[in-house]
Design an enzyme around this catalytic site. Structure first.
Site, PDB file in Angstrom:
ATOM      1  N   LEU A   1       8.753  26.086  69.600  1.00  0.00           N
ATOM      2  CA  LEU A   1      10.238  26.372  69.924  1.00  0.00           C
ATOM      3  C   LEU A   1      10.560  26.829  71.121  1.00  0.00           C
ATOM      4  O   LEU A   1       9.957  27.625  71.639  1.00  0.00           O
ATOM      5  CB  LEU A   1      10.442  27.310  68.773  1.00  0.00           C
ATOM      6  CG  LEU A   1      10.128  26.766  66.988  1.00  0.00           C
ATOM      7  CD1 LEU A   1      10.431  27.853  66.116  1.00  0.00           C
ATOM      8  CD2 LEU A   1      10.916  25.680  66.897  1.00  0.00           C
ATOM      9  N   ASP A   2      11.590  26.732  71.350  1.00  0.00           N
ATOM     10  CA  ASP A   2      12.193  27.352  72.586  1.00  0.00           C
ATOM     11  C   ASP A   2      12.316  29.037  72.547  1.00  0.00           C
ATOM     12  O   ASP A   2      12.296  29.569  71.141  1.00  0.00           O
ATOM     13  CB  ASP A   2      13.676  26.982  72.700  1.00  0.00           C
ATOM     14  CG  ASP A   2      13.930  25.562  73.148  1.00  0.00           C
ATOM     15  OD1 ASP A   2      13.063  24.895  73.673  1.00  0.00           O
ATOM     16  OD2 ASP A   2      15.146  25.173  73.064  1.00  0.00           O
ATOM     17  N   ARG A   3      12.154  29.633  73.313  1.00  0.00           N
ATOM     18  CA  ARG A   3      12.149  30.902  73.281  1.00  0.00           C
ATOM     19  C   ARG A   3      13.002  31.774  72.602  1.00  0.00           C
ATOM     20  O   ARG A   3      12.606  32.721  71.621  1.00  0.00           O
ATOM     21  CB  ARG A   3      12.018  31.667  74.712  1.00  0.00           C
ATOM     22  CG  ARG A   3      11.741  33.075  74.470  1.00  0.00           C
ATOM     23  CD  ARG A   3      11.440  33.585  76.143  1.00  0.00           C
ATOM     24  NE  ARG A   3      12.843  33.592  76.979  1.00  0.00           N
ATOM     25  CZ  ARG A   3      13.879  34.487  76.640  1.00  0.00           C
ATOM     26  NH1 ARG A   3      13.710  35.876  76.021  1.00  0.00           N
ATOM     27  NH2 ARG A   3      15.120  34.551  77.141  1.00  0.00           N
TER      28      ARG A   3
ATOM     29  N   THR B   1      14.780  30.384  70.080  1.00  0.00           N
ATOM     30  CA  THR B   1      14.860  29.684  69.004  1.00  0.00           C
ATOM     31  C   THR B   1      13.827  30.451  67.820  1.00  0.00           C
ATOM     32  O   THR B   1      12.574  30.663  68.122  1.00  0.00           O
ATOM     33  CB  THR B   1      14.473  28.182  68.830  1.00  0.00           C
ATOM     34  OG1 THR B   1      15.566  27.575  69.598  1.00  0.00           O
ATOM     35  CG2 THR B   1      14.613  27.725  67.241  1.00  0.00           C
TER      36      THR B   1
ATOM     37  N   ARG C   1      20.084  20.800  70.478  1.00  0.00           N
ATOM     38  CA  ARG C   1      21.286  21.492  71.338  1.00  0.00           C
ATOM     39  C   ARG C   1      21.686  20.398  72.229  1.00  0.00           C
ATOM     40  O   ARG C   1      23.058  20.556  72.420  1.00  0.00           O
ATOM     41  CB  ARG C   1      20.394  22.694  72.527  1.00  0.00           C
ATOM     42  CG  ARG C   1      19.578  23.579  71.683  1.00  0.00           C
ATOM     43  CD  ARG C   1      18.491  24.238  72.709  1.00  0.00           C
ATOM     44  NE  ARG C   1      19.313  25.153  73.547  1.00  0.00           N
ATOM     45  CZ  ARG C   1      18.829  25.784  74.617  1.00  0.00           C
ATOM     46  NH1 ARG C   1      17.499  25.434  74.876  1.00  0.00           N
ATOM     47  NH2 ARG C   1      19.538  26.602  75.578  1.00  0.00           N
TER      48      ARG C   1
END
Length: 299
Positions: A134-136, A138, A234
């Site tokens: 996951l993105d940081r 998220t 996104r």
């Protein structure tokens, strides 16, 4: 050493390598077993992969030892564990924690934390195999495999789209369509190493969403990915005019209730062949996400 065994129940003789592939062992892992210290035995006797097994014979495979990286720092920060067995570790990642270490976040990513956990629990293999990321900013579920074979199994499920992930997000504006699939290719934005965009020469990407709740100035969506492109949710939602609330890269980071993109991986489901059952895990909405929905709903 990590070992697996299976009994062959077929009628016709079968090559060991063919039977191993049927159990989910990839060509890459098969080579490692053969040449990097693993073992292949039939009824307790070492054999080559060209050996032909007969009905009711038992195959035993010993995985080669995995050597942990000396360069990966150990973090002893605790984990919120959602599921664990000898093969898989499913954790709830807080927002603002990176999935993997980088030069900016070298010491306390989820990979660092899992390495510390594997060491503390004396795991059979202390090499970290991250399966989903996951993105940081998220929050939500991240899956780790505890050995190479388990990683291979889930990597195959990812490629076959049988590993299911469900997200919740809050987007700017009121989404009119109750349900839709965004089918638009994604590629790098020119001049940016990080940012992506919808572009005709990009990679195929499909994002399916359902409206969970409409609010005065925003919408809560339930989202399922059918592909796994970088920043896919996104980018796709921004492309239809509804960027994620708090998303500084594709929208505006101006919401007073949340100081990150409003995106949460809420559930994952995958097949565990070692236990022969489907595993489904859920991660509750974090406080900032829940507060955002409450506040937006009260406007």
């Amino acid at each position: 050493m990590i070992k697996f065994d299976w009994q062959y129940t077929g009628d016709s003789p079968i090559y060991v390598r063919t039977f191993m592939r049927q159990q989910g062992i990839s060509r890459t892992l098969l080579k490692q077993i053969k040449f990097s210290g693993g073992k292949i035995c039939v009824d307790g006797i070492p054999v080559r992969v060209t050996y032909k097994m007969r009905a009711n014979q038992r195959l035993e495979v010993t995985l080669p030892p995995e050597i942990p990286s000396d360069h990966l720092q150990v973090s002893n920060t605790s984990l919120e564990i959602l599921y664990e067995d000898d093969h898989f570790l499913v954790v709830n990642k807080p927002a603002e924690v990176a999935s993997v270490p980088s030069h900016i976040y070298a010491d306390d990513s989820m990979v660092n934390r899992v390495k510390g956990y594997l060491i503390r629990t004396h795991a059979a293999s202390q090499v970290t195999h991250i399966v989903t990321r996951l993105d940081r900013e998220t929050s939500g579920i991240v899956i780790f495999a505890k050995h190479h074979f388990a990683h291979t199994v889930l990597d195959t499920q990812l490629k076959q789209h049988s590993l299911k992930k469900t997200y919740f997000c809050v987007v700017s504006g009121v989404v009119k369509q109750q349900h839709d699939v965004i089918d638009a290719p994604i590629g790098r934005e020119p001049g940016s190493f990080i940012k992506r965009m919808v572009r005709q020469d990009g990679k195929s990407a499909q994002t399916e969403y359902w409206v969970a709740k409409r609010m005065a100035q925003s919408t809560l969506l339930r989202v399922r990915l059918h592909t796994g492109r970088t920043h896919q949710i996104r980018v796709h939602l921004a492309s239809i005019g509804h960027p994620l609330v708090g998303d500084f890269l594709y929208g505006q980071q101006t919401n007073p209730w949340i100081h990150r993109q409003a995106l949460h991986c809420a559930s994952v489901s995958f097949y565990n062949p070692f236990a022969q059952r489907q595993i489904t895990c859920y991660a509750p909405m974090p406080d900032d996400f829940a507060t955002l929905i409450e506040r937006e709903n009260s406007i």
